[in-house]
Scaffold this motif. Structure first.
Motif, PDB file in Angstrom:
ATOM      1  N   TYR A 295      43.411  37.480  29.241  1.00 41.64           N
ATOM      2  CA  TYR A 295      42.652  38.292  29.806  1.00 41.64           C
ATOM      3  C   TYR A 295      41.710  39.034  29.019  1.00 41.64           C
ATOM      4  O   TYR A 295      40.825  39.862  29.587  1.00 41.64           O
TER       5      TYR A 295
ATOM      6  N   LYS B 189      38.680  36.248  29.438  1.00 37.28           N
ATOM      7  CA  LYS B 189      38.617  35.795  30.906  1.00 37.28           C
ATOM      8  C   LYS B 189      38.921  36.648  31.945  1.00 37.28           C
ATOM      9  O   LYS B 189      39.802  37.691  31.818  1.00 37.28           O
ATOM     10  N   ASP B 190      38.267  36.440  33.094  1.00 35.52           N
ATOM     11  CA  ASP B 190      38.383  37.183  34.238  1.00 35.52           C
ATOM     12  C   ASP B 190      39.721  36.497  35.164  1.00 35.52           C
ATOM     13  O   ASP B 190      40.125  35.382  34.745  1.00 35.52           O
TER      14      ASP B 190
ATOM     15  N   LYS C 216      39.794  35.330  38.120  1.00 37.94           N
ATOM     16  CA  LYS C 216      39.352  34.391  38.968  1.00 37.94           C
ATOM     17  C   LYS C 216      39.326  33.035  37.931  1.00 37.94           C
ATOM     18  O   LYS C 216      39.241  32.058  38.499  1.00 37.94           O
ATOM     19  N   ASP C 217      39.083  33.298  36.521  1.00 38.87           N
ATOM     20  CA  ASP C 217      38.846  32.001  35.853  1.00 38.87           C
ATOM     21  C   ASP C 217      40.025  31.677  35.113  1.00 38.87           C
ATOM     22  O   ASP C 217      40.006  30.533  34.382  1.00 38.87           O
ATOM     23  N   ILE C 218      40.943  32.449  34.891  1.00 37.53           N
ATOM     24  CA  ILE C 218      42.452  31.961  34.617  1.00 37.53           C
ATOM     25  C   ILE C 218      43.091  31.282  35.329  1.00 37.53           C
ATOM     26  O   ILE C 218      43.472  31.437  36.477  1.00 37.53           O
ATOM     27  N   THR C 219      43.690  29.960  34.935  1.00 34.71           N
ATOM     28  CA  THR C 219      44.712  29.314  35.732  1.00 34.71           C
ATOM     29  C   THR C 219      45.980  29.251  35.018  1.00 34.71           C
ATOM     30  O   THR C 219      46.174  29.692  34.031  1.00 34.71           O
TER      31      THR C 219
ATOM     32  N   ASP D 263      46.076  27.296  32.208  1.00 36.09           N
ATOM     33  CA  ASP D 263      45.475  27.894  30.890  1.00 36.09           C
ATOM     34  C   ASP D 263      46.662  28.559  30.400  1.00 36.09           C
ATOM     35  O   ASP D 263      46.720  28.658  29.033  1.00 36.09           O
TER      36      ASP D 263
ATOM     37  N   LYS E 281      49.974  32.361  40.291  1.00 39.58           N
ATOM     38  CA  LYS E 281      49.053  33.277  38.957  1.00 39.58           C
ATOM     39  C   LYS E 281      49.279  34.835  39.572  1.00 39.58           C
ATOM     40  O   LYS E 281      49.524  35.672  38.409  1.00 39.58           O
TER      41      LYS E 281
END
Length: 223
Positions: free
Chosen positions: A24, A27-28, A30-33, A36, A55
């Motif tokens: 975090y 990355k935002d 929405k972009d973190i899975t 990841d 998530k």
């Protein structure tokens, strides 16, 4: 399946939350899975689902941890100081929330999604910490400003906690937003978290006599 200790389970949960926290930083939401996050831990993606089903639950756990650390700071402020003026209390509140910028970022951007996509038991666990934060702020007000009535304290809480949702967008402004504001001819003062929080607290607490109870105020209140 062999039983695991509660301490082992909690250590695993904290490892997942710490991995999410590191991601975090750059990355935002929405972009973190989950993949990841798993790659930043000693666990597989499948193993993570033993602790968090979505998530959103991971981020809710991170938000809970941020609240718990903020509460620890508030409790220390109350215990370590016999008296605080409005100015010193306002500055302390600003400093404590500046340290918890992740809390403010999550609140402003992803709070609704997290609560909507988390199991009831996970949400209830988070709400315990949220409730404790209300108590922590209330206890600071009651100690440092004994002249505030119960209604005055509740008024502060009703103003301050919704205000927290807007702190991050007002203090973390990117260059595109700055250019747009300038092009629109909008006058805007850019402030840090500490500055905007301390100004808010001073405004709310500094507008009246904190030593005298408000006329007609009731003894009890809740939020």
């Amino acid at each position: 399946m062999p039983k695991v200790s509660e301490s082992f389970t909690e250590a695993r949960r904290q490892e997942i939350l710490s991995a999410c926290e590191r991601l975090y930083e750059t990355k935002d939401f929405k972009d973190i899975t989950v993949k990841d996050i798993a790659e930043k831990t000693s666990m597989s993606r499948a193993s993570i689902y033993n602790y968090f089903q979505t998530k959103e639950e991971i981020f809710l756990g991170l938000l809970k941890r941020e609240y718990d650390e903020w509460i620890a700071g508030l409790d220390a402020l109350r215990v370590e100081n016999d008296r605080l003026s409005v100015d010193r209390f306002a500055d302390a509140m600003g400093r404590l929330l500046a340290e918890r910028w992740r809390l403010l970022k999550i609140l402003s951007m992803n709070h609704y999604d997290m609560e909507s996509n988390s199991r009831p038991e996970m949400l209830a666990c988070f709400k315990v910490s949220y409730g404790r934060s209300l108590v922590a702020v209330r206890e600071c007000l009651e100690k440092f400003f004994p002249g505030m009535s119960a209604a005055d304290v509740e008024d502060f809480l009703y103003a301050f906690f919704p205000f927290m949702f807007g702190i991050y967008p007002y203090t973390f402004v990117n260059e595109r937003q700055k250019v747009a504001m300038k092009a629109a001819g909008v006058s805007y003062v850019f402030m840090t978290i500490s500055e905007i929080v301390s100004r808010f607290v001073r405004t709310v607490l500094g507008g009246g006599d904190l030593k005298a109870p408000r006329k007609g105020a009731g003894k009890d209140g809740c939020i």
